[in-house]
Design an enzyme around this catalytic site. Structure first.
Site, PDB file in Angstrom:
ATOM      1  N   LYS A  23       0.841  -1.214   0.000  1.00 34.58           N
ATOM      2  CA  LYS A  23       0.000   0.000   0.000  1.00 34.58           C
ATOM      3  C   LYS A  23       0.869   1.255   0.000  1.00 34.58           C
ATOM      4  O   LYS A  23       0.642   2.173  -0.781  1.00 34.58           O
ATOM      5  CB  LYS A  23      -0.928  -0.048   1.220  1.00 34.58           C
ATOM      6  CG  LYS A  23      -1.874   1.120   1.337  1.00 34.58           C
ATOM      7  CD  LYS A  23      -3.102   0.750   2.153  1.00 34.58           C
ATOM      8  CE  LYS A  23      -2.855   0.657   3.637  1.00 34.58           C
ATOM      9  NZ  LYS A  23      -2.622   1.954   4.291  1.00 34.58           N
ATOM     10  N   ARG A  28       2.966   5.966  -3.244  1.00 36.18           N
ATOM     11  CA  ARG A  28       4.125   6.767  -3.653  1.00 36.18           C
ATOM     12  C   ARG A  28       4.410   6.641  -5.144  1.00 36.18           C
ATOM     13  O   ARG A  28       4.911   7.570  -5.772  1.00 36.18           O
ATOM     14  CB  ARG A  28       5.345   6.353  -2.820  1.00 36.18           C
ATOM     15  CG  ARG A  28       5.248   6.857  -1.352  1.00 36.18           C
ATOM     16  CD  ARG A  28       6.106   6.012  -0.428  1.00 36.18           C
ATOM     17  NE  ARG A  28       6.194   6.519   0.930  1.00 36.18           N
ATOM     18  CZ  ARG A  28       5.279   6.331   1.901  1.00 36.18           C
ATOM     19  NH1 ARG A  28       4.172   5.654   1.640  1.00 36.18           N
ATOM     20  NH2 ARG A  28       5.477   6.805   3.117  1.00 36.18           N
ATOM     21  N   SER A 168       6.919   9.007  12.432  1.00 36.49           N
ATOM     22  CA  SER A 168       5.873   8.803  11.430  1.00 36.49           C
ATOM     23  C   SER A 168       6.443   8.962  10.024  1.00 36.49           C
ATOM     24  O   SER A 168       6.952  10.025   9.667  1.00 36.49           O
ATOM     25  CB  SER A 168       4.738   9.814  11.641  1.00 36.49           C
ATOM     26  OG  SER A 168       3.953   9.911  10.477  1.00 36.49           O
ATOM     27  N   GLN A 170       4.676   9.013   7.444  1.00 37.00           N
ATOM     28  CA  GLN A 170       3.797   9.912   6.691  1.00 37.00           C
ATOM     29  C   GLN A 170       4.260  11.353   6.853  1.00 37.00           C
ATOM     30  O   GLN A 170       4.299  12.116   5.890  1.00 37.00           O
ATOM     31  CB  GLN A 170       2.356   9.739   7.156  1.00 37.00           C
ATOM     32  CG  GLN A 170       1.818   8.346   6.840  1.00 37.00           C
ATOM     33  CD  GLN A 170       0.395   8.134   7.307  1.00 37.00           C
ATOM     34  OE1 GLN A 170      -0.153   8.952   8.046  1.00 37.00           O
ATOM     35  NE2 GLN A 170      -0.199   7.040   6.887  1.00 37.00           N
ATOM     36  N   ASP A 316       1.651  -1.322  11.818  1.00 39.14           N
ATOM     37  CA  ASP A 316       0.349  -1.726  11.278  1.00 39.14           C
ATOM     38  C   ASP A 316      -0.014  -3.174  11.604  1.00 39.14           C
ATOM     39  O   ASP A 316      -1.108  -3.632  11.277  1.00 39.14           O
ATOM     40  CB  ASP A 316       0.336  -1.549   9.749  1.00 39.14           C
ATOM     41  CG  ASP A 316       0.345  -0.071   9.362  1.00 39.14           C
ATOM     42  OD1 ASP A 316      -0.078   0.769  10.176  1.00 39.14           O
ATOM     43  OD2 ASP A 316       0.786   0.240   8.239  1.00 39.14           O
ATOM     44  N   ARG A 347      -6.749   1.360  17.838  1.00 42.54           N
ATOM     45  CA  ARG A 347      -6.528  -0.087  17.711  1.00 42.54           C
ATOM     46  C   ARG A 347      -6.248  -0.773  19.047  1.00 42.54           C
ATOM     47  O   ARG A 347      -6.345  -2.007  19.137  1.00 42.54           O
ATOM     48  CB  ARG A 347      -5.406  -0.369  16.700  1.00 42.54           C
ATOM     49  CG  ARG A 347      -5.887  -0.111  15.280  1.00 42.54           C
ATOM     50  CD  ARG A 347      -4.862  -0.437  14.231  1.00 42.54           C
ATOM     51  NE  ARG A 347      -5.473  -0.323  12.905  1.00 42.54           N
ATOM     52  CZ  ARG A 347      -4.785  -0.162  11.781  1.00 42.54           C
ATOM     53  NH1 ARG A 347      -3.454  -0.088  11.815  1.00 42.54           N
ATOM     54  NH2 ARG A 347      -5.415  -0.079  10.629  1.00 42.54           N
TER      55      ARG A 347
END
Ligand code: S3P
Length: 445
Positions: A23, A28, A168, A170, A316, A347
């Protein structure tokens, strides 16, 4: 419409499979392909809702994209300055990666953009990108730190030296992409190693990215040249089967062409430290990313105090790792994982609720969880109904739990499985899991 996963107890895992494309790398590949000069040909693209949201956004930004057709995509790059103002808001769906990386990429454009997402994405924190990007001159409005976002045109960004507050990828990637639009060198220091796909892929597009210790640097204005990208299978999707084959009776499974980038292999470290039997076969490098086939056999797992430095490398994978912990002998303790509270769902809370719902109470901590495993002899789960809270990885984790359950497990609200793993139920069934997806009428989320 309301989707449900029904998983019957037991099942014997065997065979081999290739799970869908990574993913992170799929997102990207579209983004960098769009900013490149010339054509980028992608294979192994994840045809899941999140990566498709990114693809749609770039079409709205005027980029010509063919596909996806069985994982093949061609992006006709617009160049660093070639994106066009979108006709409407850019919908990132459920995808935090799309929204956060786009903040960095759009901050240096000469037009305004609006970014929005679904209910889950609209609850996720965006100050972590808005604030460091502001140090580069970006101007992004939010609703109290949450989407929808308005990215103002500011012309050129200025380079900055930024110490990130959270580990992170991101945030790091948003800053690197913004750095492409800054006059000079931008330096980003991360508190702990996070996935480095952006850095590796930029290199494949001919951009020089520096790395000194925990600092990444990029000189703005470097052109990207179109490339070929072969996307490996997603280790985060493979993780469900790594656990399934580890906890399932007499299991033996081979997972083909899995990306084993060292910034993603926390799940392998954790499972191996718990006693899992995982062998890497035929390791190779494809397009700058390490790849291998993984052979997994059933094993007697033992509990583990998870070293904090592995947490960002497995961020994840914790939903399904909690399932593994319940099947292990002794205690598993996770700490320093407060980031799990701001993923597609909280989560920690949602997994604890689901585990309790199938007869396996866990001890919740602000930054993690303690699970007292039931060992290899007994089935740790009784079965029951679990609410996924629309979170794809929660839904798949509980489908895996059925392998060691005494009764069936029904997982509600599972439409979002397609964000990362379209075809999960069929693929799981093809290697022996007794899982089925069904669509019921009624209110979905
Ligand atoms: C991602 C980074 C991770 C991960 C997410 C994808 C990426 O988020 O949880 O699923 O593609 O960069 P953070 O970097 O915010 O931890």
């Amino acid at each position: 419409m309301f989707q449900t996963l029904s998983a019957l107890p037991g099942g014997r895992i065997r065979g081999e499979l290739r799970v869908p494309g990574d993913k992170s790398i799929s997102h990207r590949s579209i983004m960098l392909g769009a900013l490149a000069e010339g054509e980028t040909r992608i294979s192994g693209f994840l045809e899941g809702a999140d990566a498709l949201a990114t693809m749609n956004v770039f079409r709205m930004l005027g980029v010509a994209i063919d596909g996806p057709q069985r994982g093949a995509v061609t992006v006709r790059g617009a160049g660093l300055r070639g994106l066009r103002p979108p006709a409407g808001p850019l919908d990132c769906g459920n995808s935090g990666t799309s929204m956060r990386l786009l903040c960095g990429l759009l901050a240096g454009q000469s037009f305004e953009s609006r970014l929005l997402g679904d209910a889950s994405l609209s609850r996720r924190p965006m100050r972590r990108v808005i604030e460091p990007l502001a140090l580069m001159g970006a101007k992004i409005d939010s609703v109290d730190g949450h989407p929808p976002l308005l990215v103002h045109p500011v012309g050129r960004l200025r380079p900055a030296e930024i110490r990130m507050g959270v580990a992170s990828a991101q945030v790091k990637s948003a800053l690197i992409l913004a750095g492409l639009y800054a006059d000079g060198t931008t330096r980003v220091t991360e508190p702990a190693p996070t996935r480095d796909h952006t850095e590796r892929m930029l290199a494949a597009f001919g951009v020089e990215v520096g790395r000194e210790g925990s600092t990444v640097s990029i000189v703005g204005g470097q052109p990207l040249s179109g490339s070929r990208i072969d996307i490996p299978a997603d280790i985060s999707s493979a993780a469900f089967f790594l656990v399934a084959a580890s906890i399932g009776a007499r299991a033996e499974l081979t997972l083909r062409h899995v990306g084993i980038n060292p910034t993603r292999t926390g799940v392998l470290h954790i499972l191996r430290a718990m006693g899992a039997d995982i062998t890497e076969i035929n390791p190779r490098t494809i397009g700058g990313e390490p790849v291998a086939d993984l052979r997994v056999r059933a094993a007697r797992l033992k509990g583990l105090e998870i070293p904090p430095e592995w947490v960002p490398l497995a961020i994840d994978e914790f939903p399904v790792l909690f399932v593994a912990a319940a099947c292990a002998e002794g205690d598993t303790v996770l700490r320093g994982a407060q980031e799990l509270r701001v993923k597609e769902s909280d989560r920690i809370a949602v997994m604890a609720e689901g585990l309790a719902g199938i007869g396996m109470p866990a001890q919740v901590k602000p930054d993690g969880m303690r699970i007292v495993g039931r060992g290899a002899e007994a089935n740790p789960f009784a079965g029951g109904t679990v609410e996924s809270h629309g979170d794809h990885r929660i839904a798949m984790a509980f489908a895996v739990a059925a392998l060691r359950s005494s009764g069936p497990i029904t997982i509600l609200d599972t439409g979002n499985v397609t964000t990362s793993f379209p075809g999960f139920a069929d693929m799981a069934a093809s290697v022996g899991m007794r899982v089925r997806a069904s669509i019921e009428s009624g209110p979905g989320r």
